[in-house]
Motif scaffolding. Structure first.
Motif, PDB file in Angstrom:
ATOM      1  N   ASP A   1       0.989  -1.218   0.061  1.00  0.00           N
ATOM      2  CA  ASP A   1      -0.159  -0.163  -0.086  1.00  0.00           C
ATOM      3  C   ASP A   1       0.804   1.318   0.134  1.00  0.00           C
ATOM      4  OD1 ASP A   1       0.992   0.135   2.527  1.00  0.00           O
ATOM      5  OD2 ASP A   1      -1.006  -0.206   3.619  1.00  0.00           O
ATOM      6  N   ARG A   2       2.183   1.208  -0.195  1.00  0.00           N
ATOM      7  CA  ARG A   2       3.062   2.382  -0.295  1.00  0.00           C
ATOM      8  C   ARG A   2       3.153   3.088   0.922  1.00  0.00           C
ATOM      9  NH1 ARG A   2       5.134   4.162  -5.751  1.00  0.00           N
ATOM     10  NH2 ARG A   2       5.399   2.005  -6.537  1.00  0.00           N
ATOM     11  N   THR A   3       2.857   2.573   1.868  1.00  0.00           N
ATOM     12  CA  THR A   3       2.864   3.306   3.292  1.00  0.00           C
ATOM     13  C   THR A   3       3.765   2.948   4.147  1.00  0.00           C
ATOM     14  OG1 THR A   3       0.324   4.025   3.053  1.00  0.00           O
ATOM     15  CG2 THR A   3       1.136   3.974   5.487  1.00  0.00           C
ATOM     16  N   PRO A   4       4.731   3.476   5.055  1.00  0.00           N
ATOM     17  CA  PRO A   4       5.458   2.781   5.769  1.00  0.00           C
ATOM     18  C   PRO A   4       4.963   1.834   6.880  1.00  0.00           C
ATOM     19  CG  PRO A   4       5.938   5.292   5.780  1.00  0.00           C
ATOM     20  CD  PRO A   4       4.805   5.072   5.246  1.00  0.00           C
ATOM     21  N   VAL A   5       5.881   0.846   7.282  1.00  0.00           N
ATOM     22  CA  VAL A   5       5.441  -0.216   8.060  1.00  0.00           C
ATOM     23  C   VAL A   5       6.208   0.328   9.694  1.00  0.00           C
ATOM     24  CG1 VAL A   5       4.988  -2.373   8.752  1.00  0.00           C
ATOM     25  CG2 VAL A   5       5.091  -1.814   6.476  1.00  0.00           C
ATOM     26  N   VAL A   6       5.476   0.530  10.492  1.00  0.00           N
ATOM     27  CA  VAL A   6       5.999   1.368  11.518  1.00  0.00           C
ATOM     28  C   VAL A   6       5.073   0.698  13.079  1.00  0.00           C
ATOM     29  CG1 VAL A   6       6.678   3.071  13.305  1.00  0.00           C
ATOM     30  CG2 VAL A   6       6.563   3.559  10.655  1.00  0.00           C
TER      31      VAL A   6
ATOM     32  N   ILE B   1       7.388   8.727  16.099  1.00  0.00           N
ATOM     33  CA  ILE B   1       6.138   7.878  16.354  1.00  0.00           C
ATOM     34  C   ILE B   1       7.051   6.655  17.202  1.00  0.00           C
ATOM     35  CG2 ILE B   1       4.618   6.364  15.288  1.00  0.00           C
ATOM     36  CD1 ILE B   1       4.288   8.688  13.081  1.00  0.00           C
ATOM     37  N   ALA B   2       8.271   6.366  16.426  1.00  0.00           N
ATOM     38  CA  ALA B   2       8.793   5.170  16.858  1.00  0.00           C
ATOM     39  C   ALA B   2       9.159   5.237  18.153  1.00  0.00           C
ATOM     40  CB  ALA B   2      10.060   4.698  15.711  1.00  0.00           C
TER      41      ALA B   2
ATOM     42  N   LEU C   1       0.512   9.051  20.951  1.00  0.00           N
ATOM     43  CA  LEU C   1       1.105   9.963  20.010  1.00  0.00           C
ATOM     44  C   LEU C   1       0.712  11.364  20.497  1.00  0.00           C
ATOM     45  CD1 LEU C   1       0.550   8.869  16.374  1.00  0.00           C
ATOM     46  CD2 LEU C   1       2.410   8.282  18.079  1.00  0.00           C
ATOM     47  N   SER C   2       1.532  12.207  20.469  1.00  0.00           N
ATOM     48  CA  SER C   2       1.337  13.776  21.085  1.00  0.00           C
ATOM     49  C   SER C   2       2.236  14.607  20.140  1.00  0.00           C
ATOM     50  CB  SER C   2       1.825  13.673  22.527  1.00  0.00           C
ATOM     51  OG  SER C   2       3.120  13.504  22.574  1.00  0.00           O
ATOM     52  N   GLY C   3       1.788  15.909  20.430  1.00  0.00           N
ATOM     53  CA  GLY C   3       2.838  16.657  19.668  1.00  0.00           C
ATOM     54  C   GLY C   3       2.517  16.907  18.250  1.00  0.00           C
ATOM     55  N   TYR C   4       3.283  17.362  17.411  1.00  0.00           N
ATOM     56  CA  TYR C   4       3.051  17.580  15.886  1.00  0.00           C
ATOM     57  C   TYR C   4       2.473  16.316  15.189  1.00  0.00           C
ATOM     58  CZ  TYR C   4       5.768  21.854  16.447  1.00  0.00           C
ATOM     59  OH  TYR C   4       6.401  22.908  16.936  1.00  0.00           O
ATOM     60  N   VAL C   5       3.003  15.000  15.687  1.00  0.00           N
ATOM     61  CA  VAL C   5       2.550  13.860  14.903  1.00  0.00           C
ATOM     62  C   VAL C   5       0.843  13.846  15.294  1.00  0.00           C
ATOM     63  CG1 VAL C   5       4.597  12.723  14.600  1.00  0.00           C
ATOM     64  CG2 VAL C   5       3.235  12.341  16.551  1.00  0.00           C
ATOM     65  N   GLU C   6       0.614  14.043  16.522  1.00  0.00           N
ATOM     66  CA  GLU C   6      -0.782  13.983  16.577  1.00  0.00           C
ATOM     67  C   GLU C   6      -1.677  15.091  16.131  1.00  0.00           C
ATOM     68  OE1 GLU C   6      -3.849  13.693  20.754  1.00  0.00           O
ATOM     69  OE2 GLU C   6      -1.844  15.156  20.732  1.00  0.00           O
ATOM     70  N   ASP C   7      -0.997  16.360  16.066  1.00  0.00           N
ATOM     71  CA  ASP C   7      -1.710  17.615  15.426  1.00  0.00           C
ATOM     72  C   ASP C   7      -1.960  17.141  13.888  1.00  0.00           C
ATOM     73  OD1 ASP C   7      -1.471  18.589  17.747  1.00  0.00           O
ATOM     74  OD2 ASP C   7       0.204  19.851  17.379  1.00  0.00           O
TER      75      ASP C   7
ATOM     76  N   ASP D   1      -2.892   8.250  12.241  1.00  0.00           N
ATOM     77  CA  ASP D   1      -3.187   7.356  12.906  1.00  0.00           C
ATOM     78  C   ASP D   1      -2.360   6.061  12.928  1.00  0.00           C
ATOM     79  OD1 ASP D   1      -4.863   4.982  13.833  1.00  0.00           O
ATOM     80  OD2 ASP D   1      -6.491   5.151  12.159  1.00  0.00           O
ATOM     81  N   VAL D   2      -1.877   5.450  13.933  1.00  0.00           N
ATOM     82  CA  VAL D   2      -0.811   4.594  14.013  1.00  0.00           C
ATOM     83  C   VAL D   2      -1.249   3.185  13.499  1.00  0.00           C
ATOM     84  CG1 VAL D   2       0.367   5.491  16.215  1.00  0.00           C
ATOM     85  CG2 VAL D   2      -1.543   3.853  16.552  1.00  0.00           C
ATOM     86  N   ALA D   3      -2.736   2.966  13.388  1.00  0.00           N
ATOM     87  CA  ALA D   3      -3.150   1.641  12.693  1.00  0.00           C
ATOM     88  C   ALA D   3      -2.885   1.984  11.293  1.00  0.00           C
ATOM     89  CB  ALA D   3      -4.493   1.615  12.941  1.00  0.00           C
ATOM     90  N   THR D   4      -2.751   2.955  10.650  1.00  0.00           N
ATOM     91  CA  THR D   4      -2.273   2.924   9.131  1.00  0.00           C
ATOM     92  C   THR D   4      -0.986   2.569   8.941  1.00  0.00           C
ATOM     93  OG1 THR D   4      -1.837   5.254   9.155  1.00  0.00           O
ATOM     94  CG2 THR D   4      -4.012   4.732   8.772  1.00  0.00           C
ATOM     95  N   LEU D   5      -0.199   2.573   9.953  1.00  0.00           N
ATOM     96  CA  LEU D   5       1.383   2.178   9.957  1.00  0.00           C
ATOM     97  C   LEU D   5       1.705   0.886  10.450  1.00  0.00           C
ATOM     98  CD1 LEU D   5       2.856   5.704  11.161  1.00  0.00           C
ATOM     99  CD2 LEU D   5       2.214   5.173   8.809  1.00  0.00           C
ATOM    100  N   SER D   6       0.749   0.181  11.298  1.00  0.00           N
ATOM    101  CA  SER D   6       0.961  -0.792  11.906  1.00  0.00           C
ATOM    102  C   SER D   6       1.077  -2.090  10.961  1.00  0.00           C
ATOM    103  CB  SER D   6       0.131  -1.175  12.729  1.00  0.00           C
ATOM    104  OG  SER D   6       0.003  -2.668  13.316  1.00  0.00           O
TER     105      SER D   6
END
Length: 391
Positions: A311-316, A345-346, A355-361, A365-370
Motif C-alpha cells: 500500500d506504499r505506506t511505511p510499516v511502523v 512515532i517510533a 502520540l502527541s505533539g506535531y504527529v498528533e496534530d 493514525d498508528v493503525a495505518t502504519l502498523s
C-alpha cells in the motif's frame, strides 16, 4: 574471542530511518545502532535527491511530512546554523491529455500549500519548459530541497551525544530470541537487547527471516538519476522541481546543473544497484520532450533503491507475533522528508506512549502504519520470492 554487549535497544540499519529513530530513542534508552556497510547511509539515504513536499505521496505520507516540517525549521536541529531546508518550490505539470489526472490530484490533495497555475505561469517559473507541452501545473511554492547529509549527520551526532553507539561494518548473520531477549550475531560481536528495531530498508524482510519473523512483503525498486548541463544562456538555480503528473519523469536544479530522473521503478533484490543505459535513455527522451534541454553529455549518473510494501505506506510498530520486534521499514522515496515524524512515532510506540505533539496534530493514525494491517506472506513464501529474484 567474540565480544558480547547487552543494551536496551538494538537498531539495525544506519540510514536515515535507523539513525533518526536511534537518536530519538536514545533520549531515554541505551541504544546500539548496527550497520552492515563501512559508512552509514551508503544505499538509499546517500543517493537521495530529497525534496520536502507536503503534497507528494499518499495521504499518510503527506501527514507524516506535515508533522516533520517543524523539526526541519527548528534551528536547534541545524548544524552550525545551516538550515536543513533550502528554498526550491515544485510544480506538477500536465499536458492537455493529462488534465484529468491533474484535476483529480488537486482535489485529492485539497491543500492550501498548492494551487493550479496556467501554462504561462509554469513557463515563467521554469523557462526551460516547452510552451507547447505543458497545459497547466500544480504549484507548491513552499517545497524545499533537503540537505540530506546534514540531516543524517545531525541524527548520528545526537545519538553519540546521548551515549548511543554506532557500529559500522557489522552485518547481521544470525538472530534468535530466548528468555525475552534478542541476540544478534554479526561475526565481529554478539549483541543482546529486549527490543530489536528493524530499520534495514531493502534488507528488512531478510532481517525478519533471520529472526524467524513473518516478512511484510517489502519490494525494493531501482530509481535512476543523472545530471546534465543546463541549456546555454539559462541558469537553473531558481527553477522549481518539475514533476510529471503521471510521475514519468522529474527534473530539478543540482549544483549548477540539471538533475533528471525517469522516475523508474524496476523491481530488484536488495543490492548495491547501478543505473542501466535504457533508463538513462528513457530519462533523456522524456525530459527533452517537455523541456528545452539539448542533452549531449551525462555528467554524473547513479541509482538507488526505494522500498515499498503493497500500500506504499511505511510499516511502523511492534510485530504482533514476535515480542520486542519493531518494524521501521517501507518508507519508499519519502524516507528523508518523513524521518522526523517517523522517529518521534517510533520512540513513542517503543516507550508505550500515546502520540502527541506535531504527529498528533497532523492526524496520524498508528493503525495505518502498523504491520498488522498487511496481508503478510509466510517466511517460506518470502524465501521463494527472494530466490526467484536471484535466478
Amino acid at each position: 574471542m567474540q565480544s558480547s554487549v547487552s543494551t536496551d535497544i538494538i537498531v539495525i540499519g544506519a540510514g536515515i530511518a535507523g539513525a533518526s529513530a536511534a537518536a530519538g530513542i536514545s533520549l531515554n534508552q541505551r541504544v546500539i545502532l548496527l550497520e552492515m556497510e563501512s559508512q552509514p547511509g551508503y544505499h538509499a539515504t546517500g543517493r537521495s535527491a530529497a525534496l520536502f513536499s507536503e503534497i507528494y505521496g499518499n495521504s499518510a505520507i503527506r501527514a507524516l511530512s506535515t508533522a516533520s516540517r517543524p523539526y526541519f525549521l527548528d534551528d536547534a536541529n541545524w548544524s552550525d546554523g545551516v538550515p536543513l531546508l533550502g528554498p526550491r518550490g515544485s510544480m506538477i505539470i500536465a499536458r492537455e491529455d493529462q488534465m484529468a489526472q491533474l484535476d483529480a490530484m488537486a482535489v485529492s490533495i485539497n491543500s492550501d500549500r498548492a494551487r493550479l497555475i496556467s501554462a504561462a505561469e509554469a513557463c515563467n517559473l521554469c523557462p526551460a519548459l516547452r510552451a507547447n507541452y505543458v497545459a497547466q501545473a500544480l504549484h507548491e511554492p513552499d517545497a524545499c530541497d533537503v540537505d540530506v547529509s546534514a540531516l543524517h549527520s545531525v541524527y548520528l551526532r545526537r545519538l553519540k551525544q546521548r551515549g548511543g553507539v554506532t557500529m559500522l561494518a557489522h552485518k547481521v548473520t544470525r538472530i534468535e530470541q530466548r528468555g525475552g531477549m534478542w541476540y544478534i550475531d554479526t561475526g565481529e560481536a554478539c549483541f543482546s537487547a529486549p527490543v530489536l528495531v528493524n530499520a534495514a530498508g531493502a534488507w528488512g524482510d531478510e532481517i525478519a527471516q533471520l529472526a524467524s519473523v513473518q516478512p511484510v512483503g517489502l519490494q525494493p525498486m531501482r530509481r535512476t538519476a543523472f545530471t546534465v548541463d543546463p541549456p546555454q544562456g539559462l541558469v537553473p538555480d531558481s527553477w522549481p522541481t518539475v514533476i510529471d503528473v503521471e510521475e514519468q519523469f522529474y527534473f530539478k536544479p543540482e549544483g549548477g546543473r540539471v538533475l533528471i530522473s525517469p522516475a523508474d521503478e524496476t523491481p530488484q533484490p536488495p543490492s548495491d544497484v547501478h543505473p542501466e543505459e535504457i533508463d538513462l535513455a528513457i530519462g533523456v527522451d522524456r525530459v527533452e520532450a517537455a523541456a528545452k534541454l539539448d542533452i549531449r553529455h551525462i555528467r554524473h549518473r547513479w541509482a538507488g533503491l526505494r522500498t515499498f510494501v503493497s500500500d506504499r505506506t511505511p510499516v511502523v510498530g511492534f510485530d504482533d507475533k514476535a515480542s520486542g520486534f519493531f518494524w521501521l521499514v517501507g518508507q519508499g522515496g519519502y524516507g528523508v522528508q518523513t524521518a522526523p515524524a517517523l522517529a518521534q512515532i517510533a520512540a513513542m510506540l517503543i516507550e508505550g506512549q500515546a502520540l502527541s505533539g506535531y504527529v498528533e496534530d497532523a492526524g496520524i493514525d498508528v493503525a495505518t502504519l502498523s504491520p498488522e494491517r498487511l496481508n503478510r506472506i509466510s517466511a517460506q513464501e518470502q524465501t521463494q520470492v527472494l530466490q526467484s529474484r536471484n535466478v
